[in-house]
Design a protein around this motif. Structure first.
Motif, PDB file in Angstrom:
ATOM      1  N   ASP A   1       0.868  -1.181   0.000  1.00 51.72           N
ATOM      2  CA  ASP A   1       0.000   0.000   0.000  1.00 51.72           C
ATOM      3  C   ASP A   1       0.904   1.230   0.000  1.00 51.72           C
ATOM      4  N   LEU A   2       0.939   1.952  -1.130  1.00 49.54           N
ATOM      5  CA  LEU A   2       1.862   3.095  -1.267  1.00 49.54           C
ATOM      6  C   LEU A   2       1.238   4.414  -0.820  1.00 49.54           C
ATOM      7  N   THR A   3       0.122   4.364  -0.116  1.00 48.82           N
ATOM      8  CA  THR A   3      -0.487   5.606   0.393  1.00 48.82           C
ATOM      9  C   THR A   3       0.516   6.333   1.298  1.00 48.82           C
ATOM     10  N   GLY A   4       0.759   7.600   0.995  1.00 49.44           N
ATOM     11  CA  GLY A   4       1.684   8.398   1.817  1.00 49.44           C
ATOM     12  C   GLY A   4       3.126   8.313   1.372  1.00 49.44           C
ATOM     13  N   VAL A   5       3.409   7.470   0.365  1.00 52.44           N
ATOM     14  CA  VAL A   5       4.780   7.398  -0.179  1.00 52.44           C
ATOM     15  C   VAL A   5       4.833   8.304  -1.400  1.00 52.44           C
ATOM     16  N   ASP A   6       5.449   9.484  -1.233  1.00 54.13           N
ATOM     17  CA  ASP A   6       5.487  10.480  -2.311  1.00 54.13           C
ATOM     18  C   ASP A   6       6.897  10.621  -2.852  1.00 54.13           C
ATOM     19  N   ALA A   7       6.982  11.043  -4.109  1.00 55.04           N
ATOM     20  CA  ALA A   7       8.285  11.202  -4.764  1.00 55.04           C
ATOM     21  C   ALA A   7       9.088  12.302  -4.091  1.00 55.04           C
ATOM     22  N   GLY A   8      10.389  12.090  -4.077  1.00 54.84           N
ATOM     23  CA  GLY A   8      11.285  13.129  -3.570  1.00 54.84           C
ATOM     24  C   GLY A   8      11.446  13.119  -2.064  1.00 54.84           C
ATOM     25  N   GLN A   9      10.673  12.295  -1.358  1.00 53.41           N
ATOM     26  CA  GLN A   9      10.829  12.219   0.094  1.00 53.41           C
ATOM     27  C   GLN A   9      11.859  11.144   0.432  1.00 53.41           C
ATOM     28  N   GLY A  10      12.215  11.065   1.688  1.00 50.47           N
ATOM     29  CA  GLY A  10      13.107  10.006   2.139  1.00 50.47           C
ATOM     30  C   GLY A  10      12.350   8.695   2.248  1.00 50.47           C
ATOM     31  N   PRO A  11      12.982   7.689   2.834  1.00 48.67           N
ATOM     32  CA  PRO A  11      12.311   6.381   2.985  1.00 48.67           C
ATOM     33  C   PRO A  11      11.022   6.491   3.814  1.00 48.67           C
ATOM     34  N   ARG A  12      10.017   5.719   3.414  1.00 45.95           N
ATOM     35  CA  ARG A  12       8.737   5.663   4.136  1.00 45.95           C
ATOM     36  C   ARG A  12       8.374   4.193   4.349  1.00 45.95           C
ATOM     37  N   ASP A  13       7.631   3.916   5.458  1.00 46.11           N
ATOM     38  CA  ASP A  13       7.159   2.555   5.719  1.00 46.11           C
ATOM     39  C   ASP A  13       5.840   2.328   4.985  1.00 46.11           C
ATOM     40  N   ALA A  14       5.811   1.329   4.096  1.00 45.80           N
ATOM     41  CA  ALA A  14       4.590   0.996   3.354  1.00 45.80           C
ATOM     42  C   ALA A  14       4.017  -0.320   3.913  1.00 45.80           C
ATOM     43  N   ARG A  15       2.693  -0.347   4.094  1.00 45.37           N
ATOM     44  CA  ARG A  15       2.024  -1.521   4.689  1.00 45.37           C
ATOM     45  C   ARG A  15       1.943  -2.649   3.657  1.00 45.37           C
ATOM     46  N   VAL A  16       2.141  -3.868   4.144  1.00 45.94           N
ATOM     47  CA  VAL A  16       2.019  -5.059   3.289  1.00 45.94           C
ATOM     48  C   VAL A  16       0.621  -5.653   3.475  1.00 45.94           C
ATOM     49  N   ASN A  17      -0.113  -5.811   2.382  1.00 48.92           N
ATOM     50  CA  ASN A  17      -1.435  -6.442   2.413  1.00 48.92           C
ATOM     51  C   ASN A  17      -1.337  -7.829   1.782  1.00 48.92           C
ATOM     52  N   VAL A  18      -1.863  -8.852   2.502  1.00 45.49           N
ATOM     53  CA  VAL A  18      -1.821 -10.225   1.973  1.00 45.49           C
ATOM     54  C   VAL A  18      -3.258 -10.732   1.818  1.00 45.49           C
ATOM     55  N   THR A  19      -3.553 -11.262   0.634  1.00 46.01           N
ATOM     56  CA  THR A  19      -4.883 -11.852   0.385  1.00 46.01           C
ATOM     57  C   THR A  19      -4.708 -13.338   0.085  1.00 46.01           C
ATOM     58  N   VAL A  20      -5.812 -14.114   0.361  1.00 40.98           N
ATOM     59  CA  VAL A  20      -5.813 -15.557   0.107  1.00 40.98           C
ATOM     60  C   VAL A  20      -6.931 -15.860  -0.889  1.00 40.98           C
ATOM     61  N   SER A  21      -6.656 -16.770  -1.824  1.00 41.41           N
ATOM     62  CA  SER A  21      -7.632 -17.055  -2.885  1.00 41.41           C
ATOM     63  C   SER A  21      -8.884 -17.780  -2.334  1.00 41.41           C
ATOM     64  N   ASP A  22      -8.740 -18.522  -1.254  1.00 43.09           N
ATOM     65  CA  ASP A  22      -9.892 -19.262  -0.692  1.00 43.09           C
ATOM     66  C   ASP A  22     -10.638 -18.350   0.293  1.00 43.09           C
ATOM     67  N   PRO A  23     -11.919 -18.006   0.008  1.00 45.92           N
ATOM     68  CA  PRO A  23     -12.652 -17.071   0.876  1.00 45.92           C
ATOM     69  C   PRO A  23     -12.901 -17.619   2.293  1.00 45.92           C
ATOM     70  N   LYS A  24     -12.757 -18.951   2.489  1.00 43.20           N
ATOM     71  CA  LYS A  24     -12.995 -19.509   3.821  1.00 43.20           C
ATOM     72  C   LYS A  24     -11.819 -19.244   4.766  1.00 43.20           C
ATOM     73  N   VAL A  25     -10.705 -18.773   4.193  1.00 44.05           N
ATOM     74  CA  VAL A  25      -9.478 -18.569   4.982  1.00 44.05           C
ATOM     75  C   VAL A  25      -9.238 -17.069   5.140  1.00 44.05           C
ATOM     76  N   LYS A  26      -8.913 -16.670   6.359  1.00 40.77           N
ATOM     77  CA  LYS A  26      -8.621 -15.258   6.657  1.00 40.77           C
ATOM     78  C   LYS A  26      -7.176 -15.128   7.137  1.00 40.77           C
ATOM     79  N   VAL A  27      -6.502 -14.019   6.736  1.00 40.61           N
ATOM     80  CA  VAL A  27      -5.131 -13.732   7.195  1.00 40.61           C
ATOM     81  C   VAL A  27      -5.214 -13.068   8.566  1.00 40.61           C
ATOM     82  N   VAL A  28      -4.485 -13.599   9.550  1.00 46.34           N
ATOM     83  CA  VAL A  28      -4.546 -13.020  10.904  1.00 46.34           C
ATOM     84  C   VAL A  28      -3.224 -12.361  11.298  1.00 46.34           C
ATOM     85  N   ASP A  29      -2.119 -12.673  10.580  1.00 47.19           N
ATOM     86  CA  ASP A  29      -0.852 -12.019  10.928  1.00 47.19           C
ATOM     87  C   ASP A  29       0.071 -12.000   9.709  1.00 47.19           C
TER      88      ASP A  29
END
Length: 401
Positions: free
Chosen positions: A85-113
């Motif tokens: 997720d590159l929200t808040g990561v703008d050009a010309g700035q220093g390093p920024r922390d970008a959030r990692v989003n993980v999805t699973v193809s099987d809808p019965k399974v949810k990511v918890v960590d």
């Protein structure tokens, strides 16, 4: 009859069978579990605006999921997608922390960590520079041979990449290696941008990436290193002299027919005109090459002429001034003028007038009488007093009548 015989007992047995079936069906429903995926999920590189590049080590993440047993613990790598997720990561700035989003193809399974939950990235502008390609020789030519002037085609390349990486480029090198063959070397070689330490810089695109390097291989027997001699004409400005003349380089290596260069003792520069020179100067002076003689490494020779003022002396006849004479007194001097000899650069001495040298004696408000006092000389800047005659002057102070 047969159907109705022991009916209550039969109904009770049927009811018990139905209850057991329901309990077994409930027990057969899959149990929900929390499971860590046995492997790591690589983070997919996201799309960024045109003209920019995402810098940073995206790496991979560990994922923990919750879902039905038999499903949550039997997932494969292809079931996961890790995105940034590159929200808040703008050009010309220093390093920024970008959030990692993980999805699973099987809808019965949810990511918890997800670990790590963020990665450090920066959005950087893509820029380019055009640089000359320099040749690096990885080894020496075969024995008895030497390398001539190398050439590269094309002579320049365009290097494209992140602004910070492009700014680090100190040079672009094409490295070639001699084999055992004594013919001229022509090789294709990658054009490699390097930093000030000579280390290759990763993540850059070079256009064209491959260049052709040609290195003439010359027999040592047909080359010779000879000194360069300068030639001057004209006279420097009056009051100046030439203290030193030097050439750069002091010697060059020439190639040519053995019979021609065997008798060659030196190379002369074209004549350098020093007429009227009153300061040091470096002058470009091409070399005069005899027929059939060539420079192994083409060079622009220069001659540096060091010009300094002549040192000299000059006498000045200067009237003596009396200072601090007491009121109502007069003074007679045994020497109303003195001879002052100044030393210094001849041009400076030649430009001085008598009025620029002063000689004073100090009466120091003395009472009438006779006194012997030191003559004080003040000389212009850049000169020194070499002698004063006389050095002491007798003052006769009288009361004014």
């Amino acid at each position: 009859g047969i159907v109705t015989h022991d009916l209550p007992l039969k109904l009770t047995a049927l009811l018990i069978a139905i209850v057991f079936a329901i309990v077994n069906a409930q027990n057969a429903a899959p149990q929900e579990i929390v499971a860590a995926f046995d492997g790591r999920v690589p983070i997919e590189r996201p799309e960024v605006p045109s003209g920019f590049v995402l810098q940073g080590n995206l790496g991979d993440v560990a994922v923990t999921v919750r879902g039905p047993q038999g499903v949550a613990d039997h997932l494969s790598l292809s079931d996961f997608h890790a995105t940034l997720d590159l929200t808040g990561v703008d050009a010309g700035q220093g390093p920024r922390d970008a959030r990692v989003n993980v999805t699973v193809s099987d809808p019965k399974v949810k990511v918890v960590d997800v670990t790590p939950l963020t990665v450090s990235v920066r959005l950087e502008r893509i820029t380019s520079r055009t640089l000359a390609v320099q040749t690096r020789l990885a080894n020496d030519p075969p024995k008895g041979m030497q390398a001539g002037q190398t050439s590269v085609s094309p002579g320049e390349v365009r290097v494209i990449g992140p602004e910070s990486a492009v700014a680090q480029i100190a040079a672009v090198f094409a490295t070639v290696r001699f084999g055992d063959v004594t013919t001229d070397l022509t090789q294709s070689a990658p054009a490699v941008p390097v930093d000030a330490s000579g280390l290759a810089i990763d993540g850059l695109q070079v256009e064209p990436g491959i260049v052709i390097v040609t290195v003439p291989v010359l027999p040592v027997a047909t080359t010779r290193t000879v000194p360069i001699l300068w030639s001057l004409k004209g006279a420097v400005a009056p009051g100046y002299w030439i203290s030193r003349v030097s050439t750069d380089p002091v010697a060059v290596t020439v190639s040519g027919d053995q019979t021609v260069i065997a008798s060659l003792e030196r190379l002369d520069t074209v004549t350098v005109d020093v007429t009227g020179l009153n300061t040091s100067k470096t002058i470009l002076a091409p070399l005069i090459l005899p027929d059939g003689v060539n420079l192994v490494q083409p060079v622009d020779a220069s001659v540096t002429v060091t010009v300094v003022p002549l040192a000299g002396t000059r006498p000045f006849f200067v009237g003596v001034s009396v200072i601090n004479l007491a009121p109502n007194t007069t003074v007679d001097l045994d020497a109303p003028s003195v001879t002052v000899v100044l030393a210094g650069p001849a041009p400076t001495l030649a430009g001085l007038g008598n009025d620029q040298v002063t000689v004073t004696v100090d009466a120091a408000s003395r009472a009438p009488g006779t006194y012997t006092v030191d003559a004080v000389v003040k000389a212009p800047t850049g000169t020194t007093v070499q002698s004063v005659q006389p050095t002491r002057i007798t003052l006769t102070i009288k009361s004014r009548q």
